[in-house]
Design an enzyme around this catalytic site. Structure first.
Site, PDB file in Angstrom:
ATOM      1  N   TYR A 233      -6.842 -13.178   4.484  1.00 36.43           N
ATOM      2  CA  TYR A 233      -5.625 -13.389   5.278  1.00 36.43           C
ATOM      3  C   TYR A 233      -4.924 -12.062   5.603  1.00 36.43           C
ATOM      4  CZ  TYR A 233      -5.148 -18.350   3.728  1.00 36.43           C
ATOM      5  OH  TYR A 233      -5.306 -19.686   3.476  1.00 36.43           O
TER       6      TYR A 233
ATOM      7  N   HIS B 167       1.315 -33.709  29.030  1.00 39.43           N
ATOM      8  CA  HIS B 167       0.658 -32.878  30.048  1.00 39.43           C
ATOM      9  C   HIS B 167       1.668 -32.046  30.809  1.00 39.43           C
ATOM     10  CE1 HIS B 167      -2.542 -31.816  32.774  1.00 39.43           C
ATOM     11  NE2 HIS B 167      -1.736 -32.078  33.781  1.00 39.43           N
TER      12      HIS B 167
ATOM     13  N   LYS C 129       6.264 -10.259   7.135  1.00 38.51           N
ATOM     14  CA  LYS C 129       5.001 -10.292   7.891  1.00 38.51           C
ATOM     15  C   LYS C 129       5.191 -10.993   9.234  1.00 38.51           C
ATOM     16  CE  LYS C 129       2.545 -13.621   7.882  1.00 38.51           C
ATOM     17  NZ  LYS C 129       1.618 -14.080   6.890  1.00 38.51           N
TER      18      LYS C 129
ATOM     19  N   GLU D  64      14.531 -11.648 -13.022  1.00 38.46           N
ATOM     20  CA  GLU D  64      13.719 -11.102 -11.929  1.00 38.46           C
ATOM     21  C   GLU D  64      13.756  -9.579 -12.039  1.00 38.46           C
ATOM     22  OE1 GLU D  64      11.666 -12.170  -9.227  1.00 38.46           O
ATOM     23  OE2 GLU D  64      11.478  -9.980  -9.188  1.00 38.46           O
TER      24      GLU D  64
ATOM     25  N   THR E 130       7.756 -12.580  -3.543  1.00 37.73           N
ATOM     26  CA  THR E 130       6.799 -12.027  -2.581  1.00 37.73           C
ATOM     27  C   THR E 130       7.053 -12.563  -1.175  1.00 37.73           C
ATOM     28  OG1 THR E 130       5.137 -11.799  -4.300  1.00 37.73           O
ATOM     29  CG2 THR E 130       4.340 -11.809  -2.035  1.00 37.73           C
ATOM     30  N   CYS E 131       7.208 -13.857  -1.038  1.00 31.85           N
ATOM     31  CA  CYS E 131       7.314 -14.463   0.296  1.00 31.85           C
ATOM     32  C   CYS E 131       8.466 -13.859   1.090  1.00 31.85           C
ATOM     33  CB  CYS E 131       7.481 -15.981   0.172  1.00 31.85           C
ATOM     34  SG  CYS E 131       7.767 -16.766   1.761  1.00 31.85           S
TER      35      CYS E 131
ATOM     36  N   GLU F 224      -2.907 -31.260  24.259  1.00 32.26           N
ATOM     37  CA  GLU F 224      -3.306 -32.593  24.742  1.00 32.26           C
ATOM     38  C   GLU F 224      -4.797 -32.818  24.497  1.00 32.26           C
ATOM     39  OE1 GLU F 224      -3.343 -33.242  29.151  1.00 32.26           O
ATOM     40  OE2 GLU F 224      -2.635 -31.180  29.227  1.00 32.26           O
TER      41      GLU F 224
ATOM     42  N   TYR G  21      19.555 -16.460  -1.308  1.00 28.11           N
ATOM     43  CA  TYR G  21      18.850 -16.952  -2.499  1.00 28.11           C
ATOM     44  C   TYR G  21      19.730 -16.801  -3.739  1.00 28.11           C
ATOM     45  CZ  TYR G  21      14.173 -18.142  -0.859  1.00 28.11           C
ATOM     46  OH  TYR G  21      13.108 -18.779  -0.277  1.00 28.11           O
TER      47      TYR G  21
ATOM     48  N   ASP H  13       1.627 -18.667  -7.789  1.00 25.94           N
ATOM     49  CA  ASP H  13       0.451 -17.780  -7.723  1.00 25.94           C
ATOM     50  C   ASP H  13      -0.021 -17.290  -9.085  1.00 25.94           C
ATOM     51  OD1 ASP H  13       0.782 -18.077  -5.036  1.00 25.94           O
ATOM     52  OD2 ASP H  13       0.864 -15.938  -4.566  1.00 25.94           O
TER      53      ASP H  13
ATOM     54  N   GLY I 149      -7.415  -8.733  -1.862  1.00 21.54           N
ATOM     55  CA  GLY I 149      -7.033  -9.855  -2.705  1.00 21.54           C
ATOM     56  C   GLY I 149      -5.802  -9.552  -3.540  1.00 21.54           C
TER      57      GLY I 149
ATOM     58  N   GLY J 123     -11.351  -8.825   4.149  1.00 20.09           N
ATOM     59  CA  GLY J 123     -11.603  -9.775   5.231  1.00 20.09           C
ATOM     60  C   GLY J 123     -10.888 -11.084   4.978  1.00 20.09           C
TER      61      GLY J 123
ATOM     62  N   THR K 187       3.146 -20.266  -0.434  1.00 18.14           N
ATOM     63  CA  THR K 187       4.562 -20.506  -0.731  1.00 18.14           C
ATOM     64  C   THR K 187       4.941 -21.993  -0.798  1.00 18.14           C
ATOM     65  OG1 THR K 187       5.215 -18.398   0.180  1.00 18.14           O
ATOM     66  CG2 THR K 187       6.905 -20.108   0.173  1.00 18.14           C
TER      67      THR K 187
ATOM     68  N   GLU L 292      -4.457 -10.411   9.260  1.00 18.59           N
ATOM     69  CA  GLU L 292      -3.126 -10.425   9.872  1.00 18.59           C
ATOM     70  C   GLU L 292      -2.641  -9.006  10.173  1.00 18.59           C
ATOM     71  OE1 GLU L 292      -1.456 -14.662   8.166  1.00 18.59           O
ATOM     72  OE2 GLU L 292      -0.786 -12.851   7.155  1.00 18.59           O
TER      73      GLU L 292
ATOM     74  N   CYS M 244       5.360 -13.319   3.406  1.00 17.77           N
ATOM     75  CA  CYS M 244       5.382 -14.165   4.608  1.00 17.77           C
ATOM     76  C   CYS M 244       6.497 -13.811   5.599  1.00 17.77           C
ATOM     77  CB  CYS M 244       5.583 -15.635   4.222  1.00 17.77           C
ATOM     78  SG  CYS M 244       4.882 -16.100   2.660  1.00 17.77           S
TER      79      CYS M 244
ATOM     80  N   ARG N 137     -13.892 -15.856   4.794  1.00 19.33           N
ATOM     81  CA  ARG N 137     -14.848 -16.728   4.095  1.00 19.33           C
ATOM     82  C   ARG N 137     -14.126 -17.988   3.640  1.00 19.33           C
ATOM     83  NH1 ARG N 137     -16.346 -16.787  -1.299  1.00 19.33           N
ATOM     84  NH2 ARG N 137     -15.148 -14.915  -1.722  1.00 19.33           N
TER      85      ARG N 137
HETATM   86  P1  NDP Z   1      -8.032 -12.991   0.103  1.00 23.56           P
HETATM   87  O1  NDP Z   1      -8.429 -13.497  -1.203  1.00 23.56           O
HETATM   88  O2  NDP Z   1      -7.655 -13.917   1.205  1.00 23.56           O
HETATM   89  O3  NDP Z   1      -9.152 -12.028   0.674  1.00 23.56           O
HETATM   90  C1  NDP Z   1      -9.632 -10.939  -0.048  1.00 23.56           C
HETATM   91  C2  NDP Z   1     -10.659 -10.237   0.811  1.00 23.56           C
HETATM   92  O4  NDP Z   1     -11.058  -9.029   0.184  1.00 23.56           O
HETATM   93  C3  NDP Z   1     -11.906 -11.080   1.014  1.00 23.56           C
HETATM   94  O5  NDP Z   1     -12.344 -10.884   2.327  1.00 23.56           O
HETATM   95  C4  NDP Z   1     -12.881 -10.471   0.003  1.00 23.56           C
HETATM   96  O6  NDP Z   1     -14.195 -10.577   0.432  1.00 23.56           O
HETATM   97  C5  NDP Z   1     -12.476  -9.020   0.002  1.00 23.56           C
HETATM   98  N1  NDP Z   1     -12.747  -8.339  -1.258  1.00 23.56           N
HETATM   99  C6  NDP Z   1     -12.472  -8.778  -2.494  1.00 23.56           C
HETATM  100  N2  NDP Z   1     -12.821  -7.861  -3.413  1.00 23.56           N
HETATM  101  C7  NDP Z   1     -13.331  -6.814  -2.736  1.00 23.56           C
HETATM  102  C8  NDP Z   1     -13.853  -5.561  -3.116  1.00 23.56           C
HETATM  103  N3  NDP Z   1     -13.931  -5.189  -4.385  1.00 23.56           N
HETATM  104  N4  NDP Z   1     -14.275  -4.719  -2.145  1.00 23.56           N
HETATM  105  C9  NDP Z   1     -14.194  -5.068  -0.846  1.00 23.56           C
HETATM  106  N5  NDP Z   1     -13.700  -6.255  -0.422  1.00 23.56           N
HETATM  107  C10 NDP Z   1     -13.269  -7.112  -1.353  1.00 23.56           C
HETATM  108  O7  NDP Z   1      -6.860 -11.973  -0.222  1.00 23.56           O
HETATM  109  P2  NDP Z   1      -5.670 -11.364   0.604  1.00 23.56           P
HETATM  110  O8  NDP Z   1      -5.317 -10.113  -0.099  1.00 23.56           O
HETATM  111  O9  NDP Z   1      -5.988 -11.284   2.060  1.00 23.56           O
HETATM  112  O10 NDP Z   1      -4.537 -12.449   0.434  1.00 23.56           O
HETATM  113  C11 NDP Z   1      -4.175 -12.906  -0.866  1.00 23.56           C
HETATM  114  C12 NDP Z   1      -3.673 -14.318  -0.822  1.00 23.56           C
HETATM  115  O11 NDP Z   1      -2.374 -14.333  -0.261  1.00 23.56           O
HETATM  116  C13 NDP Z   1      -4.472 -15.261   0.068  1.00 23.56           C
HETATM  117  O12 NDP Z   1      -5.579 -15.821  -0.567  1.00 23.56           O
HETATM  118  C14 NDP Z   1      -3.450 -16.301   0.416  1.00 23.56           C
HETATM  119  O13 NDP Z   1      -3.441 -17.260  -0.596  1.00 23.56           O
HETATM  120  C15 NDP Z   1      -2.152 -15.543   0.433  1.00 23.56           C
HETATM  121  N6  NDP Z   1      -1.729 -15.247   1.810  1.00 23.56           N
HETATM  122  C16 NDP Z   1      -1.508 -16.263   2.696  1.00 23.56           C
HETATM  123  C17 NDP Z   1      -1.114 -16.004   3.993  1.00 23.56           C
HETATM  124  C18 NDP Z   1      -0.895 -17.130   4.943  1.00 23.56           C
HETATM  125  O14 NDP Z   1      -0.783 -18.263   4.509  1.00 23.56           O
HETATM  126  N7  NDP Z   1      -0.848 -16.879   6.249  1.00 23.56           N
HETATM  127  C19 NDP Z   1      -0.912 -14.636   4.470  1.00 23.56           C
HETATM  128  C20 NDP Z   1      -1.191 -13.643   3.469  1.00 23.56           C
HETATM  129  C21 NDP Z   1      -1.576 -13.950   2.203  1.00 23.56           C
HETATM  130  P3  NDP Z   1     -15.103 -11.871   0.114  1.00 23.56           P
HETATM  131  O15 NDP Z   1     -14.825 -12.867   1.153  1.00 23.56           O
HETATM  132  O16 NDP Z   1     -16.468 -11.283   0.180  1.00 23.56           O
HETATM  133  O17 NDP Z   1     -14.735 -12.305  -1.269  1.00 23.56           O
END
Ligand code: NDP
Length: 452
Positions: free
Chosen positions: A179, A437, A50, A34, A41-42, A442, A98, A304, A263, A177, A312, A183, A47, A206
């Site tokens: 996760y 209730h 966060k 490592e 990451t988690c 419910e 861990y 991942d 992302g 836009g 996770t 968050e 997670c 999305r």
């Molecule tokens: P996501 O893949 O969930 O979202 C990425 C966002 O960035 C989308 O809204 C996407 O838009 C936008 N985007 C992508 N490329 C560009 C760009 N070039 N310019 C502007 N906007 C862009 O990624 P996250 O980083 O939020 O999270 C990564 C992953 O981590 C998640 O997919 C999930 O698997 C995991 N995660 C899970 C959590 C949980 O379970 N609660 C919490 C945090 C992370 P568009 O929709 O248009 O593609």
């Protein structure tokens, strides 16, 4: 052929640790490398911290809510340093657990970057030596995609840095836009930061059920998070100690921080994969079969870094299936159906199974049951937050295909509904379950009228 190890794992995150511990408990000689901190990451920068931030950010509103129930409180203030210190202390404790759990079953830990040299050889950079293994497991996870592809992108932070900011910003703009963007928008807002969310589409999240997306958009608005939808960041510059951001709508605003949450990508660079013949997809994710085997017979990958379901609990289950199959003569193929998900927005979202959109694209006869109400707790609190619940049902056989919940503790609720949906229960069986209730959930067993 005599190898140093039966299994050598690269990456001590959720998937790598579970696979290594289990393989060692089955009698395999296991090493793990490592380059950062054991826990991945988690535990270290995802997670777990966060969720502490989510809890911290919810207390401000809870103090206000309590006033509606007769509680009086003086001026409330929040100390960022206290949160950071207490969060870090807990992460240190978990990191220690861990490490202890790996050592307990005899896994040898190397604090080092590891690079694959050939199908059975790994180079450990910090020790400047090679080790050999019969099987190699790559579980190096992903990294935030920082590149906004604009001038001044180096002035942005990602979620990695958001956990360690020396000061809580007064104003932040978050790009994305998904996760993480959603968050952190609620987290910073709850901690008193003025938050702007900038996203290239008209709604966040999305891929989630449309009613949940509508729900979270309304929640973002209620919390006064500034929304710049269908907008992009075009340029960032450093002006008067602040980050000046030019948006595609022509506006120019100053912020203390700019967070990129666009992302994550598989962390496969400079691992030696190309040279040894491990095939990657166009995003750099390692291609694997259903047993996590890569294009090289004795090299495996999970979590991942394979960019499939990046969660996770999925990586952990993949680690179990891999160890059982390879080291316990107990072949297991993981089932990826109906994996429940939570987004820790405020209120939270929980989702399992099919969205209405996916169900309609698959089945001819889809029934929808949904409800939207102000939960009892919020009434005396004068809190406008709402709760929504939705069941997606196959009208031909009454089977519940999906459930989507928006509301306080939706992450907890969806775990329980996921059991029923995985068991293939029908709407009639949901309804045959007596309600508890007065609770919010419910509604899940009392929704009588269809709303499609
Ligand atoms: P996501 O893949 O969930 O979202 C990425 C966002 O960035 C989308 O809204 C996407 O838009 C936008 N985007 C992508 N490329 C560009 C760009 N070039 N310019 C502007 N906007 C862009 O990624 P996250 O980083 O939020 O999270 C990564 C992953 O981590 C998640 O997919 C999930 O698997 C995991 N995660 C899970 C959590 C949980 O379970 N609660 C919490 C945090 C992370 P568009 O929709 O248009 O593609």
């Amino acid at each position: 052929m005599n190898y140093d190890y039966d299994l050598f794992t690269i990456g001590a995150g959720s998937g790598g640790v579970r696979a290594s511990r289990l393989a060692a408990s089955f009698g395999a000689k296991v090493g793990i490398a490592e380059e950062s901190r054991v826990g991945g990451t988690c535990v270290i920068r995802g997670c777990v911290p966060k969720k502490f931030f989510v809890y911290a950010s919810e207390f401000g509103e809870a103090i206000e809510d309590a006033k509606g129930y007769g509680w009086q409180s003086g001026d409330k203030s929040f100390d960022w340093q206290t949160l950071l210190q207490r969060k870090d202390a807990e992460i240190d404790r978990l990191n220690g657990i861990y490490i202890k759990n790996l050592k307990k079953v005899g896994v040898e830990i190397f604090q080092s970057r590891a690079v694959i040299k050939d199908a059975h050889t790994v180079y450990l950079a910090s020790e400047n030596r090679h080790v050999t293994a019969e099987k190699i497991l790559i579980a190096v996870g992903g990294r935030p995609t920082k590149q906004l592809d604009v001038d001044g992108h180096h002035l942005t932070i990602t979620s990695d840095e958001a956990f360690h900011l020396s000061e809580l910003p007064k104003r932040i703009v978050i790009a994305g836009g998904g996760y993480i963007a959603v968050e952190f928008a609620f987290i910073f807002n709850g901690l008193g930061v003025d938050v702007t969310l900038v996203h290239r589409r008209d709604q966040v999240l999305r891929g989630f059920d449309q009613d949940l997306r509508d729900y979270v958009m309304a929640a973002l608005g209620r919390k006064n998070i500034h929304l710049k939808m269908e907008t992009m960041i075009e340029k960032i510059s450093f002006v008067d100690g602040q980050r000046q951001v030019e948006f595609s709508d022509g506006k120019i605003e100053k912020f203390d921080q700019v967070m990129s949450a666009i992302g994550r990508h598989p962390h496969t660079k400079e691992l030696g994969l190309e040279a040894v013949g491990v095939a990657l997809d166009e995003k750099g994710a390692i291609k694997v079969d259903e047993t996590y085997k890569t294009s090289v017979d004795n090299i495996f990958a999970l979590g991942d870094v394979t960019d499939r379901v990046n969660l996770t609990p999925v990586a952990i289950r993949e680690g179990v299936a891999f160890a059982q199959t390879q080291f316990n003569d107990n072949p297991q193929i993981m089932n990826y159906d109906n994996i429940a998900m939570a987004v820790f927005s405020q209120p939270a979202l929980g989702s399992v199974g099919m969205t209405e959109e996916a169900a309609r694209a698959t089945f001819a006869n889809v029934h929808i049951y949904k409800t939207d109400f102000r939960p009892m707790r919020n009434i005396l609190a004068d809190n406008d937050d709402r709760m929504m619940m939705k069941l997606v049902v196959n009208g031909d056989n009454d089977k519940v295909l999906g459930c989507h919940i928006g509301g306080h503790e939706a992450g907890e609720f969806i775990q329980l509904v996921a059991i029923a949906i995985n068991a293939g229960l029908t709407k009639a069986q949901f309804d045959a379950t007596c309600a508890v209730h007065p609770t919010a959930t419910e509604e899940l067993v009392t929704m009588a009228a269809r709303s499609d």
